[in-house]
Design a protein around this motif. Structure first.
Motif, PDB file in Angstrom:
ATOM      1  N   VAL A 149      -6.329  56.246  22.656  1.00  0.00           N
ATOM      2  CA  VAL A 149      -5.081  56.134  23.407  1.00  0.00           C
ATOM      3  C   VAL A 149      -5.429  55.662  24.811  1.00  0.00           C
ATOM      4  O   VAL A 149      -6.308  56.230  25.458  1.00  0.00           O
ATOM      5  CB  VAL A 149      -4.331  57.486  23.484  1.00  0.00           C
ATOM      6  N   VAL A 150      -4.774  54.602  25.273  1.00  0.00           N
ATOM      7  CA  VAL A 150      -5.056  54.032  26.586  1.00  0.00           C
ATOM      8  C   VAL A 150      -3.756  53.920  27.367  1.00  0.00           C
ATOM      9  O   VAL A 150      -2.793  53.307  26.897  1.00  0.00           O
ATOM     10  CB  VAL A 150      -5.702  52.629  26.456  1.00  0.00           C
ATOM     11  N   LEU A 151      -3.727  54.512  28.557  1.00  0.00           N
ATOM     12  CA  LEU A 151      -2.553  54.400  29.421  1.00  0.00           C
ATOM     13  C   LEU A 151      -2.617  53.064  30.167  1.00  0.00           C
ATOM     14  O   LEU A 151      -3.654  52.733  30.745  1.00  0.00           O
ATOM     15  CB  LEU A 151      -2.508  55.563  30.421  1.00  0.00           C
ATOM     16  N   THR A 152      -1.531  52.296  30.119  1.00  0.00           N
ATOM     17  CA  THR A 152      -1.553  50.946  30.686  1.00  0.00           C
ATOM     18  C   THR A 152      -0.833  50.819  32.032  1.00  0.00           C
ATOM     19  O   THR A 152      -0.867  49.750  32.627  1.00  0.00           O
ATOM     20  CB  THR A 152      -0.916  49.936  29.698  1.00  0.00           C
ATOM     21  N   ASP A 153      -0.201  51.874  32.503  1.00  0.00           N
ATOM     22  CA  ASP A 153       0.554  51.818  33.762  1.00  0.00           C
ATOM     23  C   ASP A 153      -0.297  51.262  34.903  1.00  0.00           C
ATOM     24  O   ASP A 153      -1.417  51.736  35.121  1.00  0.00           O
ATOM     25  CB  ASP A 153       1.025  53.220  34.187  1.00  0.00           C
ATOM     26  N   ASP A 154       0.254  50.291  35.616  1.00  0.00           N
ATOM     27  CA  ASP A 154      -0.366  49.763  36.843  1.00  0.00           C
ATOM     28  C   ASP A 154      -1.824  49.353  36.665  1.00  0.00           C
ATOM     29  O   ASP A 154      -2.650  49.567  37.549  1.00  0.00           O
ATOM     30  CB  ASP A 154      -0.259  50.792  37.988  1.00  0.00           C
ATOM     31  N   ARG A 155      -2.158  48.775  35.499  1.00  0.00           N
ATOM     32  CA  ARG A 155      -3.530  48.331  35.251  1.00  0.00           C
ATOM     33  C   ARG A 155      -3.518  46.886  34.795  1.00  0.00           C
ATOM     34  O   ARG A 155      -2.619  46.464  34.082  1.00  0.00           O
ATOM     35  CB  ARG A 155      -4.186  49.200  34.179  1.00  0.00           C
ATOM     36  N   ALA A 156      -4.547  46.155  35.157  1.00  0.00           N
ATOM     37  CA  ALA A 156      -4.672  44.754  34.738  1.00  0.00           C
ATOM     38  C   ALA A 156      -5.033  44.712  33.252  1.00  0.00           C
ATOM     39  O   ALA A 156      -5.808  45.541  32.777  1.00  0.00           O
ATOM     40  CB  ALA A 156      -5.759  44.064  35.558  1.00  0.00           C
ATOM     41  N   PRO A 157      -4.484  43.729  32.528  1.00  0.00           N
ATOM     42  CA  PRO A 157      -4.791  43.606  31.091  1.00  0.00           C
ATOM     43  C   PRO A 157      -6.292  43.537  30.809  1.00  0.00           C
ATOM     44  O   PRO A 157      -6.765  44.102  29.824  1.00  0.00           O
ATOM     45  CB  PRO A 157      -4.101  42.300  30.688  1.00  0.00           C
ATOM     46  N   GLU A 158      -7.050  42.864  31.684  1.00  0.00           N
ATOM     47  CA  GLU A 158      -8.496  42.735  31.486  1.00  0.00           C
ATOM     48  C   GLU A 158      -9.188  44.097  31.572  1.00  0.00           C
ATOM     49  O   GLU A 158     -10.129  44.357  30.816  1.00  0.00           O
ATOM     50  CB  GLU A 158      -9.097  41.772  32.517  1.00  0.00           C
ATOM     51  N   ASP A 159      -8.726  44.961  32.484  1.00  0.00           N
ATOM     52  CA  ASP A 159      -9.310  46.304  32.605  1.00  0.00           C
ATOM     53  C   ASP A 159      -9.035  47.126  31.353  1.00  0.00           C
ATOM     54  O   ASP A 159      -9.893  47.866  30.870  1.00  0.00           O
ATOM     55  CB  ASP A 159      -8.743  47.044  33.824  1.00  0.00           C
ATOM     56  N   ILE A 160      -7.811  47.002  30.836  1.00  0.00           N
ATOM     57  CA  ILE A 160      -7.435  47.729  29.624  1.00  0.00           C
ATOM     58  C   ILE A 160      -8.263  47.210  28.446  1.00  0.00           C
ATOM     59  O   ILE A 160      -8.775  48.001  27.640  1.00  0.00           O
ATOM     60  CB  ILE A 160      -5.924  47.571  29.350  1.00  0.00           C
ATOM     61  N   ALA A 161      -8.426  45.893  28.373  1.00  0.00           N
ATOM     62  CA  ALA A 161      -9.231  45.284  27.307  1.00  0.00           C
ATOM     63  C   ALA A 161     -10.672  45.802  27.363  1.00  0.00           C
ATOM     64  O   ALA A 161     -11.265  46.123  26.326  1.00  0.00           O
ATOM     65  CB  ALA A 161      -9.198  43.757  27.423  1.00  0.00           C
ATOM     66  N   ASP A 162     -11.228  45.899  28.572  1.00  0.00           N
ATOM     67  CA  ASP A 162     -12.588  46.426  28.733  1.00  0.00           C
ATOM     68  C   ASP A 162     -12.684  47.857  28.214  1.00  0.00           C
ATOM     69  O   ASP A 162     -13.626  48.214  27.508  1.00  0.00           O
ATOM     70  CB  ASP A 162     -13.020  46.398  30.210  1.00  0.00           C
ATOM     71  N   GLU A 163     -11.688  48.681  28.572  1.00  0.00           N
ATOM     72  CA  GLU A 163     -11.702  50.078  28.139  1.00  0.00           C
ATOM     73  C   GLU A 163     -11.639  50.171  26.608  1.00  0.00           C
ATOM     74  O   GLU A 163     -12.376  50.940  25.989  1.00  0.00           O
ATOM     75  CB  GLU A 163     -10.534  50.861  28.746  1.00  0.00           C
ATOM     76  N   ILE A 164     -10.771  49.371  25.988  1.00  0.00           N
ATOM     77  CA  ILE A 164     -10.646  49.391  24.529  1.00  0.00           C
ATOM     78  C   ILE A 164     -11.964  48.964  23.880  1.00  0.00           C
ATOM     79  O   ILE A 164     -12.452  49.617  22.959  1.00  0.00           O
ATOM     80  CB  ILE A 164      -9.495  48.469  24.060  1.00  0.00           C
ATOM     81  N   ALA A 165     -12.547  47.883  24.369  1.00  0.00           N
ATOM     82  CA  ALA A 165     -13.816  47.387  23.816  1.00  0.00           C
ATOM     83  C   ALA A 165     -14.903  48.455  23.931  1.00  0.00           C
ATOM     84  O   ALA A 165     -15.668  48.680  22.991  1.00  0.00           O
ATOM     85  CB  ALA A 165     -14.236  46.095  24.521  1.00  0.00           C
ATOM     86  N   ASN A 166     -14.948  49.145  25.075  1.00  0.00           N
ATOM     87  CA  ASN A 166     -15.951  50.201  25.279  1.00  0.00           C
ATOM     88  C   ASN A 166     -15.698  51.388  24.360  1.00  0.00           C
ATOM     89  O   ASN A 166     -16.624  51.903  23.731  1.00  0.00           O
ATOM     90  CB  ASN A 166     -15.973  50.651  26.734  1.00  0.00           C
ATOM     91  N   GLU A 167     -14.432  51.827  24.279  1.00  0.00           N
ATOM     92  CA  GLU A 167     -14.090  52.999  23.458  1.00  0.00           C
ATOM     93  C   GLU A 167     -14.390  52.752  21.978  1.00  0.00           C
ATOM     94  O   GLU A 167     -14.832  53.648  21.278  1.00  0.00           O
ATOM     95  CB  GLU A 167     -12.609  53.352  23.612  1.00  0.00           C
ATOM     96  N   LEU A 168     -14.123  51.531  21.503  1.00  0.00           N
ATOM     97  CA  LEU A 168     -14.344  51.214  20.085  1.00  0.00           C
ATOM     98  C   LEU A 168     -15.733  50.612  19.849  1.00  0.00           C
ATOM     99  O   LEU A 168     -16.067  50.251  18.720  1.00  0.00           O
ATOM    100  CB  LEU A 168     -13.263  50.244  19.585  1.00  0.00           C
ATOM    101  N   GLU A 169     -16.528  50.498  20.937  1.00  0.00           N
ATOM    102  CA  GLU A 169     -17.877  49.934  20.865  1.00  0.00           C
ATOM    103  C   GLU A 169     -17.878  48.564  20.217  1.00  0.00           C
ATOM    104  O   GLU A 169     -18.632  48.285  19.284  1.00  0.00           O
ATOM    105  CB  GLU A 169     -18.815  50.907  20.129  1.00  0.00           C
ATOM    106  N   LEU A 170     -17.006  47.705  20.726  1.00  0.00           N
ATOM    107  CA  LEU A 170     -16.899  46.329  20.226  1.00  0.00           C
ATOM    108  C   LEU A 170     -17.694  45.399  21.116  1.00  0.00           C
ATOM    109  O   LEU A 170     -17.656  45.507  22.330  1.00  0.00           O
ATOM    110  CB  LEU A 170     -15.429  45.886  20.213  1.00  0.00           C
TER     111      LEU A 170
END
Length: 173
Positions: A149-170
């Protein structure tokens, strides 16, 4: 068991950033991005709001479920599902065991992104109140299917993408 299907499936309410984050994540990983809402519009030859008005929500949900099933079978990149796609029990079943990410968002950020004048059939009337109501109904399902689960409020799409990639180890392709 081999890996088949999408690397990541993004779910969440209208305004969570599924399309924008999906595109950023696909670019980061060097894979393609697919959006089931766009698939439905392309297949039906008309906008989702028109399908809702002309055919009703149940007919739209069946089209949506068919689009999700097809995309889960065919697509191997980043897949964004429509905000209400998890209202179909068959869709929830098909997401079991998959790398699902719930993009969570607060009402203020969602309203800013969606815009209160956007043609969203389920937000007619009082959009903020309706959005909150939809989130109360859907949050347990979004949370249940999600691996992350990733909160997207006030965050750049690239930062969210980085978090998802890290969390899923992609890793990048």
């Amino acid at each position: 068991m081999g890996t088949s299907g999408p690397l990541v499936v993004l779910v969440g309410p209208p305004g969570a950033g599924k399309t924008t984050v999906g595109e950023a994540l696909a670019a980061r990983l060097g894979v393609s991005h697919r959006d089931t809402d766009a698939d439905i519009v392309a297949a039906a030859g008309r906008e989702i709001s028109d399908i809702f008005v002309e055919d009703g929500e149940p007919a739209f949900r069946e089209l949506e479920h068919a689009a999700v099933v097809r995309a889960l079978e065919e697509h191997d990149g980043v897949l964004a599902l429509g905000g209400g796609s998890l209202t179909h029990p068959g869709t929830v079943e098909r997401l079991a065991g998959r790398p699902v990410v719930f993009l969570d968002v607060g009402v203020q950020a969602a309203v800013k992104r969606v815009g209160l004048d956007a043609p969203r059939p389920l937000l007619l009337g009082n959009p903020r109140q309706r959005w909150r109501q939809l989130m109360e109904e859907r949050r347990p399902v979004y949370t249940a299917v999600a691996r992350v689960v990733v909160l997207t409020d006030d965050r750049a799409p690239e930062d969210i993408a980085d978090e998802i990639a890290n969390e899923l180890e992609l890793e990048e392709a």
